[in-house]
Structures are given as C-alpha cells and as structure tokens.
Design a protein around this motif. Structure first.
Motif, PDB file in Angstrom:
ATOM      1  N   LYS A   1      46.677  93.635  55.843  1.00 48.80           N
ATOM      2  CA  LYS A   1      46.074  92.336  55.967  1.00 48.80           C
ATOM      3  C   LYS A   1      45.679  91.815  54.134  1.00 48.80           C
ATOM      4  CE  LYS A   1      42.226  89.831  57.545  1.00 48.80           C
ATOM      5  NZ  LYS A   1      41.456  89.694  58.541  1.00 48.80           N
ATOM      6  N   ARG A   2      45.419  93.268  53.541  1.00 57.15           N
ATOM      7  CA  ARG A   2      44.770  92.681  52.063  1.00 57.15           C
ATOM      8  C   ARG A   2      46.318  92.819  51.162  1.00 57.15           C
ATOM      9  NH1 ARG A   2      42.968  98.292  48.992  1.00 57.15           N
ATOM     10  NH2 ARG A   2      43.132  97.006  47.137  1.00 57.15           N
ATOM     11  N   ILE A   3      47.524  92.969  51.900  1.00 59.43           N
ATOM     12  CA  ILE A   3      48.711  92.934  50.801  1.00 59.43           C
ATOM     13  C   ILE A   3      49.076  91.615  50.828  1.00 59.43           C
ATOM     14  CG2 ILE A   3      50.783  93.062  50.496  1.00 59.43           C
ATOM     15  CD1 ILE A   3      50.344  96.587  50.937  1.00 59.43           C
ATOM     16  N   SER A   4      48.973  90.936  52.486  1.00 61.14           N
ATOM     17  CA  SER A   4      48.901  89.756  52.618  1.00 61.14           C
ATOM     18  C   SER A   4      48.384  88.594  51.839  1.00 61.14           C
ATOM     19  CB  SER A   4      49.361  89.634  53.947  1.00 61.14           C
ATOM     20  OG  SER A   4      49.714  88.298  54.220  1.00 61.14           O
ATOM     21  N   THR A   5      47.420  89.293  51.507  1.00 57.35           N
ATOM     22  CA  THR A   5      46.254  88.161  51.036  1.00 57.35           C
ATOM     23  C   THR A   5      45.725  87.952  49.413  1.00 57.35           C
ATOM     24  OG1 THR A   5      44.653  89.010  52.651  1.00 57.35           O
ATOM     25  CG2 THR A   5      43.507  87.657  50.370  1.00 57.35           C
ATOM     26  N   LEU A   6      46.560  89.287  49.356  1.00 56.69           N
ATOM     27  CA  LEU A   6      46.633  89.413  47.640  1.00 56.69           C
ATOM     28  C   LEU A   6      47.814  88.698  47.264  1.00 56.69           C
ATOM     29  CD1 LEU A   6      45.239  93.114  46.664  1.00 56.69           C
ATOM     30  CD2 LEU A   6      44.410  91.212  45.879  1.00 56.69           C
ATOM     31  N   GLY A   7      48.711  88.894  47.462  1.00 59.03           N
ATOM     32  CA  GLY A   7      50.219  88.487  47.824  1.00 59.03           C
ATOM     33  C   GLY A   7      50.509  86.780  47.535  1.00 59.03           C
ATOM     34  N   LYS A   8      49.275  85.984  48.452  1.00 62.37           N
ATOM     35  CA  LYS A   8      49.314  84.662  48.550  1.00 62.37           C
ATOM     36  C   LYS A   8      48.865  84.102  46.850  1.00 62.37           C
ATOM     37  CE  LYS A   8      49.203  83.952  53.861  1.00 62.37           C
ATOM     38  NZ  LYS A   8      47.899  83.956  54.802  1.00 62.37           N
ATOM     39  N   GLU A   9      48.037  85.161  46.769  1.00 63.21           N
ATOM     40  CA  GLU A   9      47.160  84.850  45.752  1.00 63.21           C
ATOM     41  C   GLU A   9      47.997  85.442  43.842  1.00 63.21           C
ATOM     42  OE1 GLU A   9      43.987  87.293  45.578  1.00 63.21           O
ATOM     43  OE2 GLU A   9      42.600  86.666  47.120  1.00 63.21           O
ATOM     44  N   LEU A  10      48.712  85.635  44.164  1.00 64.37           N
ATOM     45  CA  LEU A  10      50.009  85.905  42.518  1.00 64.37           C
ATOM     46  C   LEU A  10      51.191  85.195  43.052  1.00 64.37           C
ATOM     47  CD1 LEU A  10      49.452  89.503  43.005  1.00 64.37           C
ATOM     48  CD2 LEU A  10      48.888  87.885  41.059  1.00 64.37           C
ATOM     49  N   GLY A  11      51.209  84.827  45.134  1.00 65.77           N
ATOM     50  CA  GLY A  11      52.859  83.217  44.367  1.00 65.77           C
ATOM     51  C   GLY A  11      54.181  84.397  44.769  1.00 65.77           C
ATOM     52  N   ILE A  12      53.296  85.515  45.205  1.00 66.78           N
ATOM     53  CA  ILE A  12      54.620  86.954  46.534  1.00 66.78           C
ATOM     54  C   ILE A  12      54.044  86.911  47.637  1.00 66.78           C
ATOM     55  CG2 ILE A  12      55.870  89.123  45.920  1.00 66.78           C
ATOM     56  CD1 ILE A  12      54.513  88.567  42.468  1.00 66.78           C
TER      57      ILE A  12
END
Length: 241
Positions: free
Chosen positions: A205-216
């Motif tokens: 969940k954490r990686i998914s959230t950070l990925g959306k913020e980074l555009g990945i």
C-alpha cells in the motif's frame, strides 16, 4: 599417488566400453541422448578409486532429489553439500553450481525478450522456477514500458529465511534509472505458502501511494510460493486504479 580415475584411463584399463562412457556417447550421439546422470558425469569427468563419474553424478541427483527431482535438485544443493559427496571437491562443486546458473540465466534471457507483463499468471509462471527455489526471501522489481513490456528486472533485496526488508526509496531509484512507466513487484515465500502477511500488505500500500505521487504506477505485487502464487491485483487486495 592419485586415486582419480579419468575417462581415458577407464578406456585403457578396460573398466568401461566406449558405448558405456557418457563422454564418448556425447561425442558419438550428441548431448540430447544422455541421461541427467550422464550429463553430470561428463562435467565431473574424473572419478575416484571406488566411484566412476557416472556414479558420482547419480549421487548428486540422489542428494538433490530430497528437494526436487532431476537436475532441478542441483539448484537446492549448496557448494558445501556438493563437497560432501565423495569425488567432488570445492572447485568441481563451484563449477557445477556455475553451470546451473548459466543455464538459468540463458533461459531467463530468452524468455524476457518475449515477456509482456499484462497478465499476472504469465508473469508468475515466468518467474516461478527462478524464485521458488530460493531459500531466502528475495525482492525483484520489474520495470515496464508504456505497453507493459518488460524493460528490465533486478533483484534489489535478499533477506533472511522469513523476512525481506523493503525500502521504497531503493525501488523507485531503480525504476527511475530504468525509465519505467510502471512497475511490478515480485517476492518469494520460502515456506511455499504465498499468502501475504500483514507486513506485505502494508508495504504494498505504501509503495502504491508513493508511486502515484512519483508518476510510476505499481501494476501488481506477486508473491511466489511453491508452484503457486498470489497476485494483489487478481485478488483485489489493493486499489490499483
């Protein structure tokens, strides 16, 4: 005085016929005609006073069969375990492990060229044999292009037998360097049970959230067990929209 018995010496002293020797059969008929034990005997080449290369090869397969039948058992045997077999020293053990790794990498390289990561089952099958043999948890990141084609993959962490510490920073550093549009995470459970732990769910969940913020975008997290897997996307364990 050496107690090693080479294939040529066996021919000279009459202890084996040309047809019976794996090395000579290889030369005459080709590698595809040899059994697993015979192929190992060609690599081992020299026997001992009491064991031929063929018998040593059979012992390697026997030891490996505790984990898995056939040559796949070699993946599970450590250099130390191979050295416990009479007739195999450290150099030969390392050579056998190196040849197994070469075969694995050749197989992966040819498959990667054709791999499209739009289906969790396809991805899981592709990496199943590679990861289910691992005795420690291993985290692999797949960097994907616009059409979900595989651009590159890399093992970015290897943990203990039951724990793999994942740092999101390392994941996205690699993804950015690879020019990834999206990523898929894979890791194995050495226990053979791919059921996600609470820690697996939290970090995903954490990686998914950070990925959306980074555009990945995180496309999926697939956990590999023993001939089975669990996909977070397939099982709707996370909102991937």
């Amino acid at each position: 005085m050496s107690h090693k018995k080479s294939l040529s010496n066996m021919l000279q002293d009459g202890s084996a016929s040309i047809e019976a020797l794996p090395f000579e059969r290889f030369r005459k008929y080709g590698p595809e005609t040899l059994t697993d034990a015979e192929l190992l005997a060609v690599l081992i080449r020299c026997g001992t006073l009491n064991s031929t290369p063929m018998e040593i090869g059979q012992e390697v397969l026997k030891r490996g069969s505790i984990y898995e039948k056939g040559l796949n058992g070699l993946h599970h045997l450590s250099v130390k375990e191979l050295c416990e077999i009479n007739g195999i020293g450290e150099v030969k053990a390392i050579q056998l492990k190196a040849i197994g790794e070469i075969a694995r990498r050749m197989s992966v390289s040819s498959k990667n060229d054709r791999l499209c990561c739009n289906n969790p089952t396809t991805v899981a099958k592709h990496y199943m044999e590679m990861m289910r043999h691992e005795e420690r948890e291993q985290l692999r990141i797949l960097s994907l292009g616009t059409h979900l084609e595989l651009k590159s993959d890399k093992v970015i962490y290897q943990g203990t037998a039951d724990r793999c510490l994942i740092e999101p920073r390392d994941i996205f550093q690699f993804a950015l360097r690879a020019g990834a549009v999206s990523i898929i995470l894979l890791h194995n459970h050495p226990s053979g049970d791919p059921t996600p732990s609470n820690a697996d769910c939290k970090i995903t969940k954490r990686i998914s959230t950070l990925g959306k913020e980074l555009g990945i975008i995180l496309q999926d997290h697939i956990i590999i067990g023993d001939n089975k897997y669990i996909s977070f996307r397939e099982n709707k364990l996370l909102d991937f929209n």
